[in-house]
Design an enzyme around this catalytic site. Structure first.
Site, PDB file in Angstrom:
ATOM      1  N   SER A 141       0.879  -1.183   0.000  1.00 52.62           N
ATOM      2  CA  SER A 141       0.000   0.000   0.000  1.00 52.62           C
ATOM      3  C   SER A 141       0.906   1.219   0.000  1.00 52.62           C
ATOM      4  CB  SER A 141      -0.845  -0.017   1.279  1.00 52.62           C
ATOM      5  OG  SER A 141      -1.409   1.248   1.555  1.00 52.62           O
ATOM      6  N   TYR A 154      -1.661  -0.932  10.598  1.00 55.15           N
ATOM      7  CA  TYR A 154      -1.695  -1.158   9.150  1.00 55.15           C
ATOM      8  C   TYR A 154      -0.389  -0.675   8.492  1.00 55.15           C
ATOM      9  CZ  TYR A 154      -3.700  -1.086   4.403  1.00 55.15           C
ATOM     10  OH  TYR A 154      -3.960  -1.295   3.076  1.00 55.15           O
TER      11      TYR A 154
END
Ligand SMILES: NC(=O)c1ccc[n+]([C@@H]2O[C@H](COP(=O)([O-])OP(=O)(O)OC[C@H]3O[C@@H](n4cnc5c(N)ncnc54)[C@H](O)[C@@H]3O)[C@@H](O)[C@H]2O)c1
Length: 245
Positions: A141, A154
């Site tokens: 990401s 995350y």
């Protein structure tokens, strides 16, 4: 067809980006093995592929469970005789600031995103070493490249995926195995329930991505078209991380 005779092992294809990758690979001739914890979504993806005349199988797999991963990789190999492309895309997100994050939520995110990706890579690579070929693409990401507020678990999980990608590229290049990652910005999936103007404005292109825009990059990195690319993490973010805005 471009991928006739190729087989792909993909996690997280019961919805979102992974589903688009699975459908596109199958349209181009690959046999697609879907390993996902969501049985209903996984079977729907298989049905969509079969409606288009493609070949696909689903196996319920929790990527945090090593036995599940061993069985799914082995089943894929039994069905399709090899794994040409492994796409480790399953992931979860739980938002919280660092000092507010519970230990339970930290463990969940790190277990699925980081440990799960490592377990899949471990067993894919054991097979690919025997084959002496294979291409792995992990879904990181932009949170693997920069910090993001409210994502204290995350962000490190996605940074860790880039670390796994680089390490495996160094270790297994000599066996004909390439390992890369993609780093999407915000993508139009179930995660993004409310597409606010603010969110679109964070991306210089003025919109968030569609799943096919990420899928194309994953497919390119999987394929022979990127034959000299390994250890790379490709940012696909509409310019969001290009600099200060
Ligand atoms: N949507 C975005 O904006 C965005 C941005 C950057 C990166 N990503 C990454 O893209 C990947 C795919 O996400 P998406 O946006 O398509 O969301 P999604 O929720 O549609 O897909 C995630 C998939 O992972 C599966 N999954 C979750 N836990 C699992 C487990 N323990 N074992 C096996 N499968 C499991 C889910 O069932 C689902 O099929 C994720 O790794 C995510 O971090 C998404």
């Amino acid at each position: 067809m471009e991928f006739e005779g190729k087989s792909a092992f993909i996690t997280g294809a019961s919805s979102g980006i992974g589903r688009t990758v699975a459908i596109e690979l199958a349209k181009r001739g690959a046999s697609v093995f879907i390993a996902d914890i969501n049985e209903k979504g996984g079977r729907e993806t298989v049905a969509m592929i079969k409606e288009n005349g493609g070949e696909s199988q689903f196996q319920r797999t929790d990527i945090t469970n090593e036995q599940d991963v061993i069985e799914s990789v082995s089943l894929c190999n039994q069905m399709y005789n090899k794994i040409d492309f492994a796409i480790n895309n399953a992931g979860i997100i739980i938002g919280a600031m660092l000092a507010d994050l519970s230990e339970e939520d930290w463990d969940k995110v790190i277990n699925v995103n980081l440990k799960g990706t490592w377990l899949c890579m471990k067993h894919e690579i054991q097979l690919m070493k025997k084959q002496q070929f294979g291409s792995i693409v992990n879904t990181s990401s932009i949170a693997g490249k920069i910090g993001l507020k409210h994502h204290a678990a995350y962000v490190p999980s996605k940074h860790g995926i880039i670390g796994l990608t680089k390490t495996a590229a160094l270790e297994y290049g000599k066996y004909g195995i390439r390992v890369n990652a993609v780093c999407p910005g915000t993508v139009h999936t179930s995660w993004v329930h409310r597409v606010t103007k603010k969110l679109s404005n964070l991306h210089p292109l003025g919109r968030i991505a569609e799943t096919d825009e990420i899928a194309e990059a994953i497919i390119w990195l999987s394929s022979e078209k990127s034959s000299y690319v390994t250890g790379h993490s490709l940012v696909i973010d509409g310019g969001r991380t290009a600099g200060e805005q």
